[in-house]
Design an enzyme around this catalytic site. Sequence first.
Site, mmCIF file in Angstrom:
data_model
loop_
_atom_site.group_PDB
_atom_site.id
_atom_site.type_symbol
_atom_site.label_atom_id
_atom_site.label_comp_id
_atom_site.label_asym_id
_atom_site.label_seq_id
_atom_site.Cartn_x
_atom_site.Cartn_y
_atom_site.Cartn_z
ATOM 1 N N VAL A 71 35.382 51.525 73.159
ATOM 2 C CA VAL A 71 35.322 53.239 73.116
ATOM 3 C C VAL A 71 36.773 53.556 73.606
ATOM 4 O O VAL A 71 37.137 54.633 73.587
ATOM 5 C CB VAL A 71 34.117 53.721 73.617
ATOM 6 C CG1 VAL A 71 32.847 53.601 72.762
ATOM 7 C CG2 VAL A 71 34.088 53.509 74.937
ATOM 8 N N ASN A 97 27.211 56.499 74.300
ATOM 9 C CA ASN A 97 26.328 56.248 75.241
ATOM 10 C C ASN A 97 27.042 55.018 76.123
ATOM 11 O O ASN A 97 26.800 54.632 77.356
ATOM 12 C CB ASN A 97 25.043 55.425 74.530
ATOM 13 C CG ASN A 97 24.315 54.272 75.334
ATOM 14 O OD1 ASN A 97 23.721 54.749 76.240
ATOM 15 N ND2 ASN A 97 24.754 53.221 75.451
ATOM 16 N N SER A 150 24.252 61.178 83.245
ATOM 17 C CA SER A 150 23.523 60.437 84.395
ATOM 18 C C SER A 150 23.004 61.720 85.576
ATOM 19 O O SER A 150 23.732 62.609 85.588
ATOM 20 C CB SER A 150 24.515 59.437 85.233
ATOM 21 O OG SER A 150 23.909 59.030 86.288
ATOM 22 N N TYR A 163 32.606 57.291 89.090
ATOM 23 C CA TYR A 163 31.317 57.368 87.992
ATOM 24 C C TYR A 163 30.754 58.823 88.239
ATOM 25 O O TYR A 163 30.555 59.448 87.053
ATOM 26 C CB TYR A 163 30.262 56.352 88.345
ATOM 27 C CG TYR A 163 29.091 56.542 87.704
ATOM 28 C CD1 TYR A 163 29.212 55.460 86.388
ATOM 29 C CD2 TYR A 163 27.776 56.844 87.900
ATOM 30 C CE1 TYR A 163 28.073 55.234 85.627
ATOM 31 C CE2 TYR A 163 26.821 56.784 86.983
ATOM 32 C CZ TYR A 163 26.956 55.925 85.860
ATOM 33 O OH TYR A 163 25.997 55.729 84.920
ATOM 34 N N ALA A 165 32.368 61.650 89.200
ATOM 35 C CA ALA A 165 33.437 62.553 88.702
ATOM 36 C C ALA A 165 33.026 62.699 87.179
ATOM 37 O O ALA A 165 33.297 63.363 86.533
ATOM 38 C CB ALA A 165 34.850 62.224 89.128
ATOM 39 N N SER A 166 33.281 61.226 86.498
ATOM 40 C CA SER A 166 32.878 61.339 85.097
ATOM 41 C C SER A 166 31.662 61.603 84.539
ATOM 42 O O SER A 166 31.602 62.650 83.446
ATOM 43 C CB SER A 166 33.281 59.814 84.665
ATOM 44 O OG SER A 166 34.231 59.229 85.007
ATOM 45 N N LYS A 167 30.465 61.647 85.371
ATOM 46 C CA LYS A 167 29.432 61.932 84.490
ATOM 47 C C LYS A 167 29.292 63.553 84.825
ATOM 48 O O LYS A 167 28.536 64.191 83.877
ATOM 49 C CB LYS A 167 28.147 61.296 85.317
ATOM 50 C CG LYS A 167 28.032 59.646 84.973
ATOM 51 C CD LYS A 167 28.229 59.618 83.452
ATOM 52 C CE LYS A 167 27.520 58.125 82.992
ATOM 53 N NZ LYS A 167 27.470 57.724 81.639
ATOM 54 N N ILE A 196 16.993 53.423 85.492
ATOM 55 C CA ILE A 196 16.449 52.917 84.292
ATOM 56 C C ILE A 196 16.732 51.470 84.295
ATOM 57 O O ILE A 196 17.974 50.996 84.911
ATOM 58 C CB ILE A 196 17.253 53.459 83.020
ATOM 59 C CG1 ILE A 196 17.311 54.931 83.255
ATOM 60 C CG2 ILE A 196 16.252 53.092 81.747
ATOM 61 C CD1 ILE A 196 16.188 55.566 83.053
HETATM 62 P P1 NAD Z 1 23.866 48.674 80.043
HETATM 63 O O1 NAD Z 1 24.835 47.690 80.757
HETATM 64 O O2 NAD Z 1 22.819 48.026 79.616
HETATM 65 O O3 NAD Z 1 24.651 48.946 78.617
HETATM 66 C C1 NAD Z 1 26.065 49.590 78.498
HETATM 67 C C2 NAD Z 1 26.626 48.977 77.169
HETATM 68 O O4 NAD Z 1 28.025 49.734 77.009
HETATM 69 C C3 NAD Z 1 26.866 47.441 77.337
HETATM 70 O O5 NAD Z 1 26.475 46.902 76.134
HETATM 71 C C4 NAD Z 1 28.457 47.432 77.488
HETATM 72 O O6 NAD Z 1 29.009 46.266 76.876
HETATM 73 C C5 NAD Z 1 28.806 48.805 76.848
HETATM 74 N N1 NAD Z 1 30.181 48.983 76.997
HETATM 75 C C6 NAD Z 1 30.729 49.063 78.253
HETATM 76 N N2 NAD Z 1 32.112 49.298 78.142
HETATM 77 C C7 NAD Z 1 32.416 49.640 76.753
HETATM 78 C C8 NAD Z 1 33.461 49.868 75.998
HETATM 79 N N3 NAD Z 1 34.706 50.164 76.757
HETATM 80 N N4 NAD Z 1 33.240 50.125 74.959
HETATM 81 C C9 NAD Z 1 32.104 49.952 74.045
HETATM 82 N N5 NAD Z 1 30.963 49.461 74.756
HETATM 83 C C10 NAD Z 1 30.955 49.358 76.350
HETATM 84 O O7 NAD Z 1 23.675 50.013 80.757
HETATM 85 P P2 NAD Z 1 23.054 51.213 80.484
HETATM 86 O O8 NAD Z 1 22.204 51.640 81.498
HETATM 87 O O9 NAD Z 1 21.965 50.968 79.139
HETATM 88 O O10 NAD Z 1 23.996 52.343 80.144
HETATM 89 C C11 NAD Z 1 23.935 53.076 79.037
HETATM 90 C C12 NAD Z 1 24.698 54.551 79.494
HETATM 91 O O11 NAD Z 1 23.541 55.177 80.404
HETATM 92 C C13 NAD Z 1 25.853 54.468 80.244
HETATM 93 O O12 NAD Z 1 26.792 55.591 79.919
HETATM 94 C C14 NAD Z 1 25.400 54.670 81.702
HETATM 95 O O13 NAD Z 1 26.298 55.208 82.691
HETATM 96 C C15 NAD Z 1 24.268 55.770 81.586
HETATM 97 N N6 NAD Z 1 23.323 55.743 82.619
HETATM 98 C C16 NAD Z 1 22.596 54.488 83.186
HETATM 99 C C17 NAD Z 1 21.685 54.599 84.102
HETATM 100 C C18 NAD Z 1 20.781 53.388 84.476
HETATM 101 O O14 NAD Z 1 20.022 53.609 85.364
HETATM 102 N N7 NAD Z 1 20.689 52.190 83.747
HETATM 103 C C19 NAD Z 1 21.492 55.963 84.625
HETATM 104 C C20 NAD Z 1 22.074 57.004 84.232
HETATM 105 C C21 NAD Z 1 22.953 56.786 83.215
#
Ligand code: NAD
Length: 259
Positions: A71, A97, A150, A163, A165-167, A196
Amino acid sequence: MARLSKLSRSIEGKIALVTGAASGMGRATAHLFADEGAHVAVTDLDADKVSRVVREIDEAGGSAFGWVLDVSQRADRVAVVSAIVQKWGGLDILINNAGIVRYEPIDAPSFEEGWGRSLDILLTAQVMLARECLPHLEASGGGRIVNIASTEGLGATKGVSAYTASKTGVIGLTRSLAVELGMKGITVNCICPGPINTGMTADIPDESKAIFAARRSALKRYAEPEEVAHGTLNYVLPASQYITGTHLAVDGGLTIKNA
Ligand code: NAD
């Protein structure tokens, strides 16, 4: 009397792009949307992992196709959006995502590099991909964007300022785009997941997760990715056409719990 309700809760036949769909919440969202009859563009960094998710969806009877999409790379964004439109004839739904998290206190030697990389992936890529999808979302007549933020966008944890600041930025971006794109019939909302069980939290020991969840969340547990995907699905339903500029905390009550 005829039914009062007229709006559809089906995404059958809709075309959806999900970033970071090889793992965690992206994968769960891709599966759920395909289960609901959408054509799903499964995109992520690694071709083999993307293929695996496409195969899973295929075997479950859904419609999916995979693309490698970093991305943060403009060339990838342009090529993949164009390929999706070529394959299915349009694009109705964008799920921003993909994400990373780096623990990097402000005095860490790698801080500057980490700051740039985090903002590129977590914030800048979301708006740039939305820009790329824009003509197609507008042509859809009911375009939907869901940005994954998030609970870090609603509060803060030490050591992850890029993180947080971005969110926080994602929530602001969501509101801004909602206002700007409303006239094009596109809704823009965001999800604030709490803790999660995904790749991102896989390294946290189970005991630490249990202690954290018991202390901080009303439901006293981590969630599974599918529980978040259902929140995302609600935003992209045709029936959700008047919901825009909002954030939904899918966090087991973490952000509303004082004690
Ligand atoms: P995850 O690590 O299981 O999945 C994240 C995916 O993003 C991975 O498959 C990774 O390869 C992909 N990714 C990373 N950099 C990338 C890039 N430059 N281009 C394309 N893909 C890329 O983690 P997740 O928890 O499923 O994360 C999904 C979203 O949820 C993220 O934005 C994360 O910040 C957010 N989030 C996660 C949690 C949590 O507790 N897991 C909580 C709040 C928010």
